[in-house]
Design a protein around this motif. Structure first.
Motif, mmCIF file in Angstrom:
data_model
loop_
_atom_site.group_PDB
_atom_site.id
_atom_site.type_symbol
_atom_site.label_atom_id
_atom_site.label_comp_id
_atom_site.label_asym_id
_atom_site.label_seq_id
_atom_site.Cartn_x
_atom_site.Cartn_y
_atom_site.Cartn_z
ATOM 1 N N LYS A 189 8.005 -21.732 -37.610
ATOM 2 C CA LYS A 189 8.252 -20.361 -37.167
ATOM 3 C C LYS A 189 7.048 -19.484 -37.496
ATOM 4 N N LEU A 190 6.707 -18.609 -36.578
ATOM 5 C CA LEU A 190 5.589 -17.704 -36.781
ATOM 6 C C LEU A 190 5.968 -16.584 -37.757
ATOM 7 N N PRO A 191 5.022 -16.056 -38.528
ATOM 8 C CA PRO A 191 5.308 -14.863 -39.340
ATOM 9 C C PRO A 191 5.563 -13.671 -38.433
ATOM 10 N N HIS A 192 6.201 -12.644 -38.979
ATOM 11 C CA HIS A 192 6.612 -11.518 -38.147
ATOM 12 C C HIS A 192 5.445 -10.855 -37.431
ATOM 13 N N GLU A 193 4.324 -10.696 -38.117
ATOM 14 C CA GLU A 193 3.199 -9.990 -37.495
ATOM 15 C C GLU A 193 2.598 -10.767 -36.328
ATOM 16 N N ASP A 194 2.955 -12.057 -36.201
ATOM 17 C CA ASP A 194 2.464 -12.869 -35.075
ATOM 18 C C ASP A 194 3.551 -13.109 -34.023
ATOM 19 N N MET A 195 4.669 -12.394 -34.141
ATOM 20 C CA MET A 195 5.783 -12.581 -33.202
ATOM 21 C C MET A 195 5.311 -12.426 -31.760
ATOM 22 N N LYS A 196 5.679 -13.388 -30.927
ATOM 23 C CA LYS A 196 5.272 -13.363 -29.519
ATOM 24 C C LYS A 196 6.158 -12.392 -28.732
ATOM 25 N N ILE A 197 5.528 -11.577 -27.915
ATOM 26 C CA ILE A 197 6.247 -10.614 -27.079
ATOM 27 C C ILE A 197 5.817 -10.817 -25.635
ATOM 28 N N THR A 198 6.805 -11.054 -24.769
ATOM 29 C CA THR A 198 6.544 -11.231 -23.339
ATOM 30 C C THR A 198 7.460 -10.296 -22.572
ATOM 31 N N GLU A 199 6.904 -9.511 -21.672
ATOM 32 C CA GLU A 199 7.706 -8.577 -20.885
ATOM 33 C C GLU A 199 7.525 -8.843 -19.395
ATOM 34 N N LEU A 200 8.645 -8.972 -18.710
ATOM 35 C CA LEU A 200 8.637 -9.177 -17.264
ATOM 36 C C LEU A 200 9.237 -7.953 -16.585
ATOM 37 N N ASN A 201 8.570 -7.468 -15.550
ATOM 38 C CA ASN A 201 9.037 -6.311 -14.786
ATOM 39 C C ASN A 201 9.557 -6.811 -13.442
ATOM 40 N N ILE A 202 10.865 -6.668 -13.236
ATOM 41 C CA ILE A 202 11.520 -7.199 -12.036
ATOM 42 C C ILE A 202 12.092 -6.060 -11.206
ATOM 43 N N PRO A 203 11.877 -6.052 -9.888
ATOM 44 C CA PRO A 203 12.540 -5.047 -9.033
ATOM 45 C C PRO A 203 14.056 -5.191 -9.100
ATOM 46 N N VAL A 204 14.731 -4.106 -9.403
ATOM 47 C CA VAL A 204 16.191 -4.147 -9.555
ATOM 48 C C VAL A 204 16.866 -4.611 -8.258
ATOM 49 N N LYS A 205 16.370 -4.151 -7.131
ATOM 50 C CA LYS A 205 16.982 -4.529 -5.851
ATOM 51 C C LYS A 205 16.918 -6.030 -5.619
ATOM 52 N N GLU A 206 15.787 -6.635 -5.980
ATOM 53 C CA GLU A 206 15.642 -8.078 -5.779
ATOM 54 C C GLU A 206 16.569 -8.872 -6.680
ATOM 55 N N ILE A 207 16.608 -8.517 -7.968
ATOM 56 C CA ILE A 207 17.429 -9.283 -8.905
ATOM 57 C C ILE A 207 18.918 -9.063 -8.607
ATOM 58 N N HIS A 208 19.255 -7.848 -8.149
ATOM 59 C CA HIS A 208 20.645 -7.576 -7.789
ATOM 60 C C HIS A 208 21.050 -8.391 -6.558
ATOM 61 N N LYS A 209 20.169 -8.464 -5.589
ATOM 62 C CA LYS A 209 20.448 -9.233 -4.373
ATOM 63 C C LYS A 209 20.634 -10.704 -4.697
ATOM 64 N N LYS A 210 19.789 -11.231 -5.569
ATOM 65 C CA LYS A 210 19.895 -12.644 -5.940
ATOM 66 C C LYS A 210 21.191 -12.913 -6.706
ATOM 67 N N ALA A 211 21.516 -12.042 -7.666
ATOM 68 C CA ALA A 211 22.752 -12.219 -8.430
ATOM 69 C C ALA A 211 23.967 -12.145 -7.511
ATOM 70 N N LYS A 212 23.921 -11.214 -6.549
ATOM 71 C CA LYS A 212 25.033 -11.054 -5.602
ATOM 72 C C LYS A 212 25.212 -12.306 -4.747
ATOM 73 N N SER A 213 24.090 -12.986 -4.416
ATOM 74 C CA SER A 213 24.187 -14.211 -3.610
ATOM 75 C C SER A 213 24.937 -15.312 -4.358
ATOM 76 N N TYR A 214 24.950 -15.233 -5.689
ATOM 77 C CA TYR A 214 25.705 -16.185 -6.507
ATOM 78 C C TYR A 214 27.107 -15.653 -6.831
ATOM 79 N N GLY A 215 27.366 -14.422 -6.413
ATOM 80 C CA GLY A 215 28.674 -13.832 -6.673
ATOM 81 C C GLY A 215 28.880 -13.382 -8.099
ATOM 82 N N VAL A 216 27.780 -12.998 -8.777
ATOM 83 C CA VAL A 216 27.888 -12.590 -10.186
ATOM 84 C C VAL A 216 27.082 -11.303 -10.412
#
Length: 602
Positions: A189-216
């Motif tokens: 495990k990494l020490p706290h000061e080396d904690m990995k941070i990854t951020e993804l920016n997703i269009p809400v309309k796209e992710i909502h459309k995909k989730a809706k196609s699965y019915g969830v």
């Protein structure tokens, strides 16, 4: 000044274990931030923070330790805006240090609100940050006449600091859930000061459309993607166990509450993977688990189960120093059914006009293994991964699945000025050096004694003296943030060591005749001086002053038991101590009894 808020309050049920499981590997701090479209003006931000604190003075609190539980206490400490310089989600709760449990910082275009989870949850943090950003932009652009969003304007101080767990608790018992052991992400495990941070920016309309196609819903879809991303990293010999996520649940959606304290529960969803498992199978399975886990009956039963343990009379009567080991053990055993955490805070809303100045909001949290947090603003949904794992395989798998599902995203640039900064304190290095020098002294005395006398004679005195010195310095170092508590520990330790020395060197009685009464009287007098010089509030010194006075009465008891020979120091010390106790009960009775009520609350 009276505000309608309590001077102190107990920790809510969800926060009881946070102070005990907080450490350098998991600070239990999360960051909610706003990325503006222009550089932050720190002076205007400070004005906005001062204005925001008028609505949320319950955040102006420090964490204190009682005999049976921790509690929060109001302090006249004003929060100060600072430029970001520490690693994200650095420690905010430091035992015995009088500091607020949140921090507002800025860096370039970013306004950060970092908060210790024992103070509030994601919903409370979101409301605070909304108010802060709103006040900031109104002050920064007065010409725009930006309108304010309605944020619980009718809530009272009592509403905001309500312990909603106790409010909606019912004593009806339900069948305990049987949890299976989940796959654990093991390894370095990494020490706290080396904690990995990854951020993804997703269009809400796209992710909502995909989730809706699965019915969830979006939450169910992303939870399934997270499970699959982890599942791809599980070796074949461990696929008999499920990959499981803890999903925090905002209980305000089930029980009406305007509380700004923690009011959340959680459900656990998981899936046992095979070589042929598809995303559709996982989505359908997670959907069923959400429907079952989020029924109002199950949510209420689970919440009452949490509170039932807190209200158990046996558990309440166990001192915190003993109880903490069982709470830590319970937290450790509970984590065996969890692989990672996914928390969706929801939608951050503002009135029209603010979008010209706000780019996006984001959230991520400290973790001891792996966590995903998400929130959305306008058409942008930010997913914040934090990980202590050395590799980014799970994050890479997550992105790969999104691409396969034709969901667009972009990875946000990570610009944290304090990232990977070593937080080693100079004082810790000095104490390590002192420890090593003590070992050198013990070994050197043993070598010299043996070489000179051919035996180990005076070495034992040197070794015992060195150990005593190390113990005194170690206690002084560990309790350095609270000088009054430090003095009480030193008095106890010095008395015990003096009695032991007196006993093993042929009992004369000097430890009880002189060390205890003179030490107790010295501590009592020094506390009064320290409280006056440092301008301490009553809550900071009363309890320790009473302890010192009670300790000062012990010598006269020993005198009546004929355990002392030279009685003058004992009589003088006990007389002064008794007068101090009497004075506190006569002139500050209300404050003294209230302080003991806080410390002894079961």
């Amino acid at each position: 000044m009276e505000t309608g808020y309590s001077r102190w309050r107990k920790l809510d049920n969800a926060a009881l274990a946070f102070p005990l499981v907080t450490g350098k590997n998991d600070t239990r701090v999360f960051r909610f931030y706003c990325e503006c479209k222009e550089n932050v003006d720190p002076e205007i931000l400070q004005q906005a923070l001062d204005e925001t604190m008028k609505r949320y003075p319950l955040f102006q609190a420090v964490l204190r330790k009682g005999l049976f539980w921790f509690y929060l206490e109001r302090r006249d400490i004003l929060p100060v805006v600072k430029e970001e310089k520490k690693p994200p989600c650095s420690s905010l709760y430091i035992p015995d240090k009088k500091t607020l449990l949140f921090e507002v910082t800025y860096y370039k275009k970013r306004i950060n609100f970092e908060v210790y989870h024992a103070l509030t949850d994601g919903t409370g943090a979101m409301h605070f940050l909304q108010e802060l950003v709103q006040n900031y932009l109104i002050l920064l652009h007065p010409e725009e006449e930006l309108s304010k969003i309605c944020l619980d304007e009718v809530s009272t101080p009592g509403d905001q600091e309500e312990d909603s767990f106790s409010q909606y608790y019912t004593a009806e018992s339900g069948r305990a859930e049987r949890k299976s052991h989940a796959v654990r992400l093991k390894g370095e495990k990494l020490p706290h000061e080396d904690m990995k941070i990854t951020e993804l920016n997703i269009p809400v309309k796209e992710i909502h459309k995909k989730a809706k196609s699965y019915g969830v819903s979006i939450t169910i879809f992303l939870a399934a993607v997270m499970l699959c991303a982890i599942g791809e990293e599980i070796p074949r010999n461990k696929r008999k166990r499920p990959v499981a996520l803890m999903i925090p649940v905002n209980l305000r959606n089930y029980f009406p509450s305007q509380s700004m304290t923690n009011f959340f529960g959680w459900i656990e969803v998981g899936h046992t993977f095979t070589e042929n498992t598809t995303l559709k199978e996982v989505v359908d399975h997670v959907k069923v688990q959400f429907e079952q886990g989020l029924s109002r009956e199950n949510v209420a039963q689970r919440m009452s189960g949490y509170v039932r343990l807190e209200k158990n009379p046996v558990i309440r009567a166990v001192p915190l120093e003993i109880k903490k080991y069982f709470l830590m053990l319970g937290a450790s055993l509970g984590s065996r059914s969890i692989t990672a955490v996914y928390s969706n805070i929801g939608i951050v809303r503002f009135s029209p006009g603010y979008e010209k100045y706000i780019d996006h909001f984001g959230i991520f949290a400290s973790t001891n293994i792996l966590q995903l947090c998400s929130c959305s603003y306008q058409d942008q949904m930010l997913l914040g991964f934090t990980s202590k794992l050395p590799n980014d395989n799970i994050q890479r798998n997550f992105q790969k699945i999104l691409r396969e599902e034709e969901v667009g995203f972009r990875e946000e640039e990570q610009d944290f000025p304090g990232r990977n900064q070593e937080l080693e304190k100079e004082g810790k290095q000095i104490f390590r050096l002192f420890t090593f020098l003590c070992l050198v002294a013990v070994v050197a005395s043993a070598v010299l004694d043996y070489l000179i006398t051919g035996d180990l004679n005076w070495f034992w005195f040197v070794a015992a003296g060195t150990v005593c010195t190390w113990l005194l310095v170690a206690v002084a170092y560990s309790k350095r943030r609270n000088i009054l508590k430090n003095e009480m520990w030193q008095l106890l330790l010095v008395t015990i060591l003096a009695v032991l020395w007196d006993h093993y060197t042929g009992w004369i009685g000097w430890s009880l005749d002189f060390v205890l009464p003179i030490g107790a009287l010295g501590v009592l007098c020094s506390m009064a001086v320290i409280a006056r010089v440092q301008h301490l509030e009553r809550e900071e010194y009363l309890f320790y002053l009473v302890q010192a006075a009670m300790a000062g009465c012990i010598p006269v008891i020993l005198t009546f038991l004929n355990l002392t020979t030279f009685v003058y120091p004992s009589v003088i010390c006990s007389g002064i101590s008794f007068l101090v106790l009497a004075g506190l009960l006569i002139f500050q009775k209300k404050d003294t009894l209230r302080e003991f009520h806080k410390k002894l609350r079961m």
